[in-house]
Enzyme design. Structure first.
Site, short mmCIF file in Angstrom:
data_model
loop_
_atom_site.label_atom_id
_atom_site.label_comp_id
_atom_site.label_asym_id
_atom_site.label_seq_id
_atom_site.Cartn_x
_atom_site.Cartn_y
_atom_site.Cartn_z
CB THR A 32 2.48 0.33 -3.58
OG1 THR A 32 2.82 1.59 -2.99
CG2 THR A 32 2.42 0.45 -5.08
CG ASP A 33 2.88 -2.64 2.41
OD1 ASP A 33 2.88 -1.58 3.09
OD2 ASP A 33 2.91 -3.75 2.93
CD1 TRP A 34 4.24 4.55 3.60
CD2 TRP A 34 2.49 3.37 2.88
NE1 TRP A 34 3.12 5.37 3.61
CE2 TRP A 34 2.04 4.68 3.18
CE3 TRP A 34 1.56 2.46 2.39
CZ2 TRP A 34 0.72 5.09 3.01
CZ3 TRP A 34 0.23 2.86 2.22
CH2 TRP A 34 -0.17 4.16 2.53
N GLY A 35 6.63 1.70 0.01
CA GLY A 35 7.92 1.33 -0.57
C GLY A 35 7.84 0.07 -1.42
N GLY A 36 6.62 -0.39 -1.72
CA GLY A 36 6.44 -1.67 -2.40
C GLY A 36 6.44 -1.61 -3.91
#
Length: 815
Positions: A228-232
Site C-alpha cells: 500500500t501507499d503509506w496509510g493507504g
C-alpha cells in the site's frame, strides 16, 4: 508456493504479522524462523533513507544521497538506456544504504498540468513513460534489490487523494492509465508494485479485484508483492483478498488481528494468506542476498558526474531567436534571478533528497567560460514583490550583452499533497522580466519547474532553456548547454498549452468532493490537441538543437520501420526520432496519432545513420470493451516518423489484418469522442462511454461523517467541536500563507485538511487505533462527551494490552 515448508512452521499470528510494517519503513521479522525485516525507502530520483524520526512528507533529513534529475526531467532525454544507467546508480546507493525496496519510479500519467506530483512522473504518454520506467527498474534491480513502480493506478490529483473516486471508462483505463504499468511490469519485471490511495470506479485500488487480480495477476502474470501507499489501507481484509500483501506503515498489530479474525470466521481462506506470505518471503529472501556480499563504497564524485550527464541530456532548448545560443565567447553576461544563487533542483514531499553536494550557478560560472559582469536576485523567491530588487537588476542588465534570467516555480508551489492553483509563473518574476526587457531585450530565460507553465511572456525572451528539475548537478549542466559545451538534445515529454483553459481536463480537474470524472477519455495531452486541432505553445516531443537533422528513405515492413537520419549541421548532436501511428478508418474513435516507438541517435556533423524502430504488440492494438480483450482493427495505418508530434518528417502506410472483433461503439451516441473534441463532454455522452450512470459526485451533507470522510468535511459536521477545529485549520492555513510561511501552510493541506479520518489511525503507528477513532467520530458527529469517554476508555484498554505484551516479551527474553 516456493516456501511451503517454512510457512507450515508459522503460527497464524506470525503469518498475519508479516502483512504489515514493523515501523514506518521496515517490515516485520520472525527471528525464530530466520526471517529478517526489509527496509523500504523513497527513491524515485535519489535515496531518502531517514536517519532519525521517520515521516512521509520529507520533513526530517535523510542520509546524504545523489539527487538525480526527477522523472519529469529524465523523460525529456527520450533515452531508455539513460533511464537504465540512472537506475543502476540508484541501485548501487540503495545497496550501500541497506535498502531492500526502493519506492520508485512513479509512472502515473500527466492528465492535467496542475497535478501536484507531475514532477515525479515521466510523461503524458504511456508508451514513453513505460519504456523509461522499465529501463530504470532494470537498472535498480540489477543489484539484487527491488524497485517499486507506483502508484497503481489512476492517481492523478493530490486534492483528496486518499479518498477520491476516479471514474474512468475501461478502454481509457487500459490504453492510457495502465499501459505504462504493463510495460514496467512485463518488460522491467519489477518485484514490487505500490497501490494508489484513491478509489477506482467505486472501490479502493488495493481492494479492487478487477485491477489487482483480473489485470495485474491473471492477465499480466505478475507474481511479485503489492504494498500500500503509506496509510493507504482502507479495509485490510478486502485488500488481502485482492492480493495486497503488505500494508505500510505499522498499525501496531491492529490490522493483524483483523486478518486473524477473518481467517477464523472464514472470510479469508487460509490458502489466500499463505500465498501472500509466500510472495512476501520471496521478496525478503531475494533482496537480502546482496547484503551477504562484501560492502562496496560509493564513489560520490562518479555518481555526481552521472547526475550531471543525465541532466545535460534532458535539458530542452525551447527558443533560440537569432541563434543567441550558444553564448559567444567574450559576451558580457548579467546573471539575474534567485534560482541562480540557490538552485531549484527537485520537488517537495516524500521524494525529497538530501544531496551529497549541490551546485549553484554562481559557483560554476568561472569554469564555464561565461563572462559574468555580476549577479542580482531580482525577485523574492516565494512571490513577494520588491521594486528595489527589480531596479537593481535593471541597472546591472543595462551594461550586459546578454541577460541570463533564472525563473521558475518555487518549492512550495510544486509539492506532494496539493495541486497547483494555476499554470502561471509568479507575478513578481514576470514583473522583473518586463522591466528587464525595457532596458535590454537580449534575454535568455532559464526555466526551472517540474511541469508545464503558461508563457504569455515568451516574446520577451530571445532564448529559453528549460532545465526542469535537474538534480544536484543541474546548474553546471545548464551552463554547459548555454556555453555550447553540450549540444541540447532534450525533447518535451508533455505538451505546453497556450493557456490552462485549453487543456482537455479543464472542466473536470480536480475532483473536489466524492469523485473525479475522466470525461475526456483517452484524449489527454497531444492525443487531444493534435486531434481537435488546438494550437499549443510547444508540442509533445519538441526540442531544438544547435545542429539540424534530416530524415529520408522510409521503408515499412510488417516488423517495423527503417529510415535514414542525417546530421546536416556543423556540430555533433543527438536526435530523438519518434514513431507515431494513425488508423485510417473511422470505425473506432482514436486520436489522430499515437506514439508507438522512439530512438535516440548520436550523429557527428555530416554523418548519416540507418535507424530502425521495430513494431511490437502495442503498435496496432486497441482495447475492445465488447470482447474485453485487446484487438486489432483491420485497416490501413499511417506510419509517421517525426521530430515532434506535429513535425512529421516521413510518412508511409501499411495494411494490417485485424482480429475480426465486433465494433464496440454506437457512433451516434459518442459524437464528441469520434470528433476528438472531448474537452467538455456532457454527462449523458460520458455515461454512454462508461456504459452506466455516473455516481453522485457531491458529499451528502446530512450523513454522519465516517472513516473515509475528510477533515475538510468537518465544515458540515453536527458537532461544534469539529466545526471549530475545521475553521481553526483553515484560518491557520490562511494566516501562514499571508505571513510568507507557505511551506508550513502546505503541510496543513497535505497532512491534515484532505486526510480521511481512517488516516489518523493508519498513519500514527498505533498511537490512535480504530476503536479510539470511533470515539473521535462520535465527537465530530455531535456526541462530544460520549465520544470523549469512548476515546479515553479505549486508550486505557490499549495501554493495558501494551503493558501485558511488554511483560510477556520480557519474560520470553529471560527464558
Amino acid at each position: 508456493m516456493k516456501y511451503k515448508d517454512l510457512i507450515k512452521k508459522m503460527t497464524l499470528e506470525e503469518k498475519a504479522s508479516l502483512m504489515s510494517g514493523k515501523d514506518f519503513w521496515q517490515t516485520m521479522d520472525i527471528e525464530r524462523l530466520g526471517i529478517n525485516n526489509m527496509f523500504l525507502a523513497d527513491g524515485p530520483h535519489g535515496i531518502r533513507k531517514q536517519a532519525e524520526a521517520a515521516d512521509h512528507l520529507g520533513l526530517n533529513a535523510s542520509l546524504p544521497a545523489t539527487c538525480f534529475p526527477t522523472a519529469a526531467t529524465v523523460a525529456n532525454s527520450w533515452n531508455e538506456d539513460l533511464g537504465e544507467i540512472i537506475g543502476d546508480y540508484l541501485g548501487k546507493e540503495a545497496v550501500a544504504q541497506q535498502v531492500n525496496v526502493l519506492l520508485g519510479p512513479g509512472i502515473n500519467m500527466k492528465r492535467n498540468p496542475l497535478a501536484g506530483r507531475n514532477f515525479e512522473y515521466f510523461s503524458e504518454d504511456p508508451y514513453l513513460a513505460g519504456k523509461m520506467a522499465a529501463g530504470m527498474i532494470r537498472g535498480i534491480q540489477s543489484h539484487g534489490i527491488s524497485a517499486c513502480v507506483k502508484h497503481f493506478a489512476v492517481n492523478n490529483q493530490e486534492e483528496r487523494r486518499m479518498s477520491i473516486d476516479t471514474i474512468v471508462d475501461e478502454r481509457t483505463l487500459r490504453e492510457i492509465y495502465l499501459t505504462a504499468f504493463e510495460i514496467a511490469i512485463r518488460e522491467g519485471k519489477t518485484k514490487t508494485v505500490m497501490s494508489a490511495y484513491n478509489m477506482l470506479n467505486g472501490s479502493y485500488t488495493n481492494e479492487n479485484i478487477h485491477l489487482m487480480q483480473e489485470i495485474l495477476r491473471d492477465e499480466w502474470k505478475y507474481d511479485g508483492v503489492v504494498v500500500t501507499d503509506w496509510g493507504g489501507s482502507n479495509d485490510r481484509v478486502a485488500g488481502l483478498i485482492a492480493g495486497n500483501e503488505l500494508e505500510m506503515p505499522t498499525t501496531a498489530g491492529e490490522t493483524n488481528q483483523e486478518i486473524i479474525q477473518a481467517i477464523k470466521n472464514g472470510r479469508i481462506k487460509a490458502e489466500v494468506l499463505d500465498e501472500c506470505v509466500d510472495r512476501l518471503l520471496d521478496l525478503i529472501f531475494t533482496t537480502e542476498q546482496v547484503y551477504k556480499l562484501p560492502k562496496k563504497e560509493i564513489d560520490k564524485e562518479e555518481h555526481h558526474r552521472v547526475a550531471q550527464k543525465a541532466a545535460e541530456e534532458s535539458i530542452v532548448l525551447l527558443k533560440n531567436e537569432g541563434n543567441i545560443l550558444p553564448l559567444q565567447k567574450g559576451k558580457k553576461v548579467a546573471i539575474i534571478g534567485d534560482f541562480a544563487k540557490d538552485a531549484r533542483y527537485q520537488g517537495a514531499g516524500s521524494s525529497i533528497v538530501n544531496p551529497t553536494r549541490l551546485e549553484h550557478t554562481l559557483d560554476c560560472l568561472e569554469e564555464s567560460g561565461i563572462v559574468s559582469i555580476g549577479f542580482e536576485p531580482g525577485f523574492e523567491r516565494y512571490g513577494k514583490m520588491s521594486r528595489k530588487k527589480v531596479d537593481k537588476a535593471c541597472v546591472l542588465a543595462k551594461d550586459a550583452d546578454v541577460v541570463l534570467l533564472y525563473i521558475g516555480l518555487d518549492e512550495a508551489t510544486e509539492a506532494e499533497g496539493l495541486d497547483r492553483q494555476d499554470m502561471k509563473i509568479p507575478e513578481n518574476q514576470l514583473e522583473l522580466l518586463h522591466a528587464l526587457h525595457k532596458v535590454n531585450p537580449n534575454i535568455v530565460a532559464v526555466l526551472s519547474c517540474g511541469a508545464a507553465v503558461e508563457m504569455p511572456w515568451i516574446d520577451k525572451v530571445r532564448g529559453l532553456v528549460h532545465g526542469y528539475l535537474a538534480g544536484q548537478a543541474g546548474a553546471r549542466a545548464v551552463l554547459r548547454v548555454l556555453s555550447g559545451d553540450v549540444n541540447p538534445s532534450g525533447k518535451l515529454a508533455e505538451t505546453y498549452p497556450l493557456r490552462y483553459q485549453d487543456t482537455p481536463s479543464f472542466y473536470n480537474f480536480p475532483g473536489k468532493e466524492v469523485s473525479v470524472e475522466y470525461r475526456e477519455g483517452m484524449y489527454i495531452g497531444y492525443r487531444y490537441y493534435d486531434t481537435a486541432n488546438v494550437n499549443v505553445l510547444f508540442p509533445f516531443g519538441y526540442g531544438l538543437s544547435y545542429t539540424t537533422f534530416e530524415y529520408s528513405d522510409i521503408k515499412v515492413t510488417n516488423d517495423g520501420v527503417t529510415f535514414k537520419l542525417t546530421n546536416s549541421g556543423h556540430v555533433a548532436g543527438m536526435e530523438a526520432a519518434q514513431l507515431y501511428v494513425g488508423c485510417k478508418t473511422g470505425g473506432i474513435f482514436r486520436p489522430n496519432k499515437e506514439l508507438k516507438g522512439f530512438k535516440k541517435v548520436f550523429l557527428n556533423a555530416g554523418e548519416t545513420k540507418t535507424v530502425t524502430i521495430p513494431f511490437d504488440d502495442k503498435t496496432f492494438r486497441y482495447f475492445n470493451v465488447k470482447t474485453n480483450k485487446w484487438e486489432i482493427e483491420e485497416a490501413s495505418y499511417e506510419i509517421m516518423i517525426a521530430a515532434s508530434s506535429v513535425d512529421i518528417r516521413l510518412v508511409d502506410t501499411i495494411f494490417i489484418k485485424g482480429t475480426g472483433a465486433p465494433l464496440p461503439y454506437d457512433k451516434s451516441k459518442l459524437p464528441s469522442y469520434y470528433s476528438g473534441k472531448a474537452n467538455n463532454i456532457s454527462v449523458e455522452e460520458f455515461e454512454n462511454l462508461l456504459g452506466h450512470k455516473v455516481p453522485v459526485a457531491n458529499w451528502d451533507r446530512l450523513k454522519p461523517l465516517g472513516y473515509n470522510d475528510t477533515i475538510a468535511q468537518c465544515q458540515y459536521a453536527k458537532g461544534v467541536f469539529a466545526r471549530v477545529a475545521f475553521h481553526s485549520i483553515t484560518f491557520a492555513h490562511w494566516f501562514l500563507r499571508n505571513i510568507g510561511k507557505r511551506s508550513t501552510a502546505n503541510l496543513i493541506m497535505m497532512s491534515i485538511y484532505h486526510m480521511p479520518f481512517r488516516g489518523i489511525a493508519r498513519m500514527t503507528g498505533g498511537i490512535i487505533n480504530m476503536p479510539m477513532l470511533d470515539g473521535i467520530l462520535m465527537m465530530v458527529n455531535g456526541q462530544f462527551f460520549k465520544g470523549l469517554n469512548h476515546v479515553l476508555r479505549e486508550r486505557k484498554k490499549m495501554v493495558k494490552v501494551d503493558k501485558v505484551k511488554s511483560t510477556i516479551a520480557g519474560a520470553a527474553k529471560e527464558m
